[in-house]
Design an enzyme around this catalytic site. Structure first.
Site, PDB file in Angstrom:
ATOM      1  N   GLY A  52      -2.652 -36.287  13.959  1.00 57.15           N
ATOM      2  CA  GLY A  52      -4.214 -37.460  13.098  1.00 57.15           C
ATOM      3  C   GLY A  52      -5.276 -37.774  13.686  1.00 57.15           C
ATOM      4  O   GLY A  52      -5.567 -38.313  14.053  1.00 57.15           O
ATOM      5  N   ASP A  83       4.472 -33.620   7.476  1.00 58.78           N
ATOM      6  CA  ASP A  83       4.566 -35.285   8.446  1.00 58.78           C
ATOM      7  C   ASP A  83       3.138 -35.638   6.882  1.00 58.78           C
ATOM      8  O   ASP A  83       2.483 -35.035   6.519  1.00 58.78           O
ATOM      9  CB  ASP A  83       4.058 -35.398   9.699  1.00 58.78           C
ATOM     10  CG  ASP A  83       3.193 -34.229   9.882  1.00 58.78           C
ATOM     11  OD1 ASP A  83       3.116 -33.481   9.762  1.00 58.78           O
ATOM     12  OD2 ASP A  83       1.932 -35.048  10.983  1.00 58.78           O
ATOM     13  N   ASP A 123       3.711 -24.715  11.966  1.00 58.14           N
ATOM     14  CA  ASP A 123       3.286 -25.923  11.125  1.00 58.14           C
ATOM     15  C   ASP A 123       3.916 -26.142   9.818  1.00 58.14           C
ATOM     16  O   ASP A 123       3.469 -24.868   9.749  1.00 58.14           O
ATOM     17  CB  ASP A 123       1.528 -25.984  11.403  1.00 58.14           C
ATOM     18  CG  ASP A 123       1.449 -27.752  11.828  1.00 58.14           C
ATOM     19  OD1 ASP A 123       2.287 -28.113  11.458  1.00 58.14           O
ATOM     20  OD2 ASP A 123      -0.152 -27.892  12.122  1.00 58.14           O
TER      21      ASP A 123
HETATM   22  N1  GUN Z   1      -2.673 -30.170  12.903  1.00 59.75           N
HETATM   23  C1  GUN Z   1      -3.525 -31.028  13.668  1.00 59.75           C
HETATM   24  N2  GUN Z   1      -2.837 -32.258  13.340  1.00 59.75           N
HETATM   25  C2  GUN Z   1      -2.057 -32.228  12.568  1.00 59.75           C
HETATM   26  C3  GUN Z   1      -0.792 -33.806  12.598  1.00 59.75           C
HETATM   27  O1  GUN Z   1      -1.107 -34.478  12.248  1.00 59.75           O
HETATM   28  N3  GUN Z   1      -0.076 -33.285  11.576  1.00 59.75           N
HETATM   29  C4  GUN Z   1       0.235 -31.119  11.316  1.00 59.75           C
HETATM   30  N4  GUN Z   1       1.544 -31.241  11.141  1.00 59.75           N
HETATM   31  N5  GUN Z   1       0.022 -30.597  12.100  1.00 59.75           N
HETATM   32  C5  GUN Z   1      -1.947 -30.954  12.373  1.00 59.75           C
END
Ligand code: GUN
Length: 620
Positions: free
Chosen positions: A187, A121, A86
């Site tokens: 989100g 994002d 992430d």
């Molecule tokens: N981890 C939990 N929610 C999100 C999200 O909306 N975007 C990203 N990149 N990681 C997340």
């Protein structure tokens, strides 16, 4: 994304990355590179195939960064399988702005060898205004497009849009058109934490139905087993979650239907890995670190156990039923199930023509499942059934009730539509054997529901004006291939052969050539080549067709299955598992077979088998 098995939008599939293939649906446990609560080996034993970690955390820490750059992410994590990273979006949502930019963080993920890298994002929260959420969708799209050039890593392009259905739709469409090969729904963590499963279902549906079916759909943070079945039913392939550790730290245990507090627990279930190792009393008295480790183990085990059940349910094609049953476990799930039912007309086209198992009828809410929707749509779209006068035979229908006197004395001497009173709705008598009319398991209550309105019987005539068996075949044809096709494909001279053992229709032929078979297991028609040719002459292009290019035509005509990459056109209304006509670009029939995808899905799948050929026009 390869499709292996399906039930509506739910799929068992395979997704390939540089470090191996991921079997879906599954979860990627979140692993914090600084803290290891459960070893990779232990996770693998539970069924883990992929993990997710955070590139932002790695980049900020000198030791982790150096290790990842010098020896690679897989060495750092001690796992040689698929790893997703992430970007730090969630950290920027929790802690405010972060110090790295989008391109920088994606370049870093690629550099350390991440299999799936996430762009930076913009996380929208449920409280955001429409305007703010739309700006986040637009900016996320801009950032996705900012990542240019050939990449060694698969890019994850999150679908945002807060709680607004139109924005989820917009975001899903935009992100599907970019270089993103992987589509997480973002989100949603605040909604998951607040058990707002009804809203979540809407978000998933609006995202999934507007996203490319060829790409895996990930639910960011969806790690509670009580909601996973529902999410998979709506098309989620992959979850990630730190819930197994977070709940463990709080002394809570995940169960397939909810959460329990260790303080309240008297006994551990026998299936739990804790069972036999600790008593509840011993664990309550253990030091925090040990307790957390043990509970995390139990929690992750529960998640993988639920995923196994979900996959099995898809193979069995009983996931809808499982979700329906489980929705009674919590009012939030029940509200969510009711929300799913509101989308029944949108979900119906993805459901197969038939399934192996019978349909369980529980109560009126079962009338809102996709199979009922399809039946009712057929009845209301077909002018034949919409005349003012129609008849419902007295009593309640039971399998094979419709043979005998009623047919010869009433039905065949009348030209009016007749219905059976079936599970609280009226179904044309001709569909008595079609799935799920005969293949339903209900409660006594519905079998005893008595005769319904208009039991008036037409005055007995002496002349026979129609043939029940032929009308049955024609109605099935109308149901499967479009209103009005039955009469054209099966003319009056058609010859119907019945099984001596069961008295049921088996085949239909014309002038000695087979037109179709009526299948015993689902009561639907399987077309032969002659029947296919007659259908082809009846329905306008591209109805009921899958059109293949020159490279494929000869193979399909000789009985080989049809693959997506050779398909140049198709009917967007195709129902999965219904028969389709395989034709060449001049609309010549090559073969007849079962569609593996709905027409809607065919539009965006790029690979895989789309028609399993049953009959072909040329010798092998
Ligand atoms: N981890 C939990 N929610 C999100 C999200 O909306 N975007 C990203 N990149 N990681 C997340």
């Amino acid at each position: 994304m390869d499709l292996i098995h399906r039930e509506g939008l739910a799929r068992v599939g395979k997704f390939s990355t540089q470090h191996g293939t991921i079997s879906t649906p599954t979860i990627m446990p979140v692993i914090n590179p600084n803290i290891r609560t459960i070893s990779i080996e232990e996770m693998k034993k539970m069924g883990m195939e992929a993990i997710i970690t955070n590139s932002y955390i790695i980049r900020r820490n000198d030791d982790l960064r150096t290790h990842a750059i010098e020896k690679g992410l897989h060495d750092l994590m001690g796992f040689n399988g698929p790893i997703m990273t992430d970007s730090g979006t969630f950290q920027s949502y929790v802690y405010g702005d972060i110090e790295y930019g989008n391109t920088e963080i994606v370049d870093f993920q690629e550099k350390i060898g991440s299999d799936i890298s996430t762009i930076l994002d913009i996380f929208s929260v449920p409280e955001d205004t429409h305007e703010r959420a739309e700006a986040a969708v637009n900016e996320t799209y801009r950032r996705m497009n900012e990542i240019s050039g050939e990449r060694k890593t698969i890019l994850a392009g999150p679908i945002q849009g807060s709680i607004y259905n139109d924005l989820r739709e917009k975001s899903a469409k935009l992100m599907s058109g970019t270089g993103a090969g992987y589509l997480p729904i973002g989100g949603v963590v605040p909604l998951l934490e607040q058990y707002r499963y009804g809203k979540l279902c809407e978000i998933i549906i609006n995202s999934k139905l507007n996203a490319s079916f060829d790409k895996p759909i990930h639910l960011f943070g969806g790690g509670h087993p009580m909601f996973m079945g529902m999410a998979v039913l709506l098309g989620v392939d992959i979850f990630d979650s730190a819930s197994y550790v977070k709940y463990a730290r709080d002394g809570r245990l995940l169960f397939q239907e909810g959460t329990r507090d260790l303080k309240e627990i008297m006994e551990f279930p026998m299936w739990s890995p804790i069972y036999g190792k600790y008593t509840a009393k011993e664990l309550k008295e253990s030091p925090l670190e040990e307790r957390t480790r043990v509970l995390a183990h139990h929690n992750l085990f529960t998640i993988f156990m639920e995923l196994r059940e979900i996959r099995e349910r898809i193979y069995e094609q009983t996931l809808w039923q499982y979700v329906e049953e489980k929705s009674r476990a919590h009012p939030a799930l029940f509200a969510a199930f009711r929300n799913i039912l509101k989308y029944r007309e949108k979900l119906e086209p993805f459901f197969e023509l038939y399934r192996k198992p019978p349909l369980y009828y529980f109560d009126e809410s079962s009338q809102l499942n996709p199979y009922f929707v399809r039946l009712q749509k057929f009845i209301s779209d077909n002018p034949r059934f919409n005349c003012e006068k129609n008849y419902v035979p007295e009593g309640v229908w039971q399998p094979s009730r419709l043979s005998g006197m009623f047919i010869t004395e009433q039905y065949e001497k009348s030209s009016l539509p007749y219905f059976i009173n079936w599970m609280g709705i009226h179904v044309p008598v001709e569909l008595e054997e079609a799935y799920p009319v005969e293949q339903v398991i209900d409660t006594d209550h519905y079998m005893e529901s008595g005769p319904c309105d208009t039991p008036e019987i037409p005055a007995s005539r002496s002349k026979r004006v129609r043939d029940f068996d032929l009308e049955k075949i024609r109605t099935l044809c109308d149901f499967q291939f479009g209103c009005g096709t039955g009469k054209q494909v099966f003319p009056d001279k058609s010859e119907i052969i019945k099984s001596k053992a069961t008295g049921r229709i088996r085949t239909v032929s014309l002038n000695g050539k087979f037109l179709a078979t009526m299948r015993a297991h689902d009561g639907f028609l399987g077309l032969n080549i002659e029947g296919g040719n007659r259908l082809l002459q009846t329905v306008k292009y591209p109805a009921n067709r899958v059109v293949v290019n020159e490279d494929s035509a000869e193979y399909n005509a000789r009985g080989y299955n049809v693959f997506r990459k050779f398909v140049i056109d198709f009917d967007p209304h195709i129902i999965p598992l219904n028969d389709v006509l395989v034709v060449d670009s001049d609309d010549n029939l090559l073969a007849v077979g079962r569609a593996m995808l709905s027409g809607i899905e065919m539009a965006t799948y790029r690979g895989g088998m789309v028609v399993s050929v049953n009959h072909h026009t040329r010798e092998r």
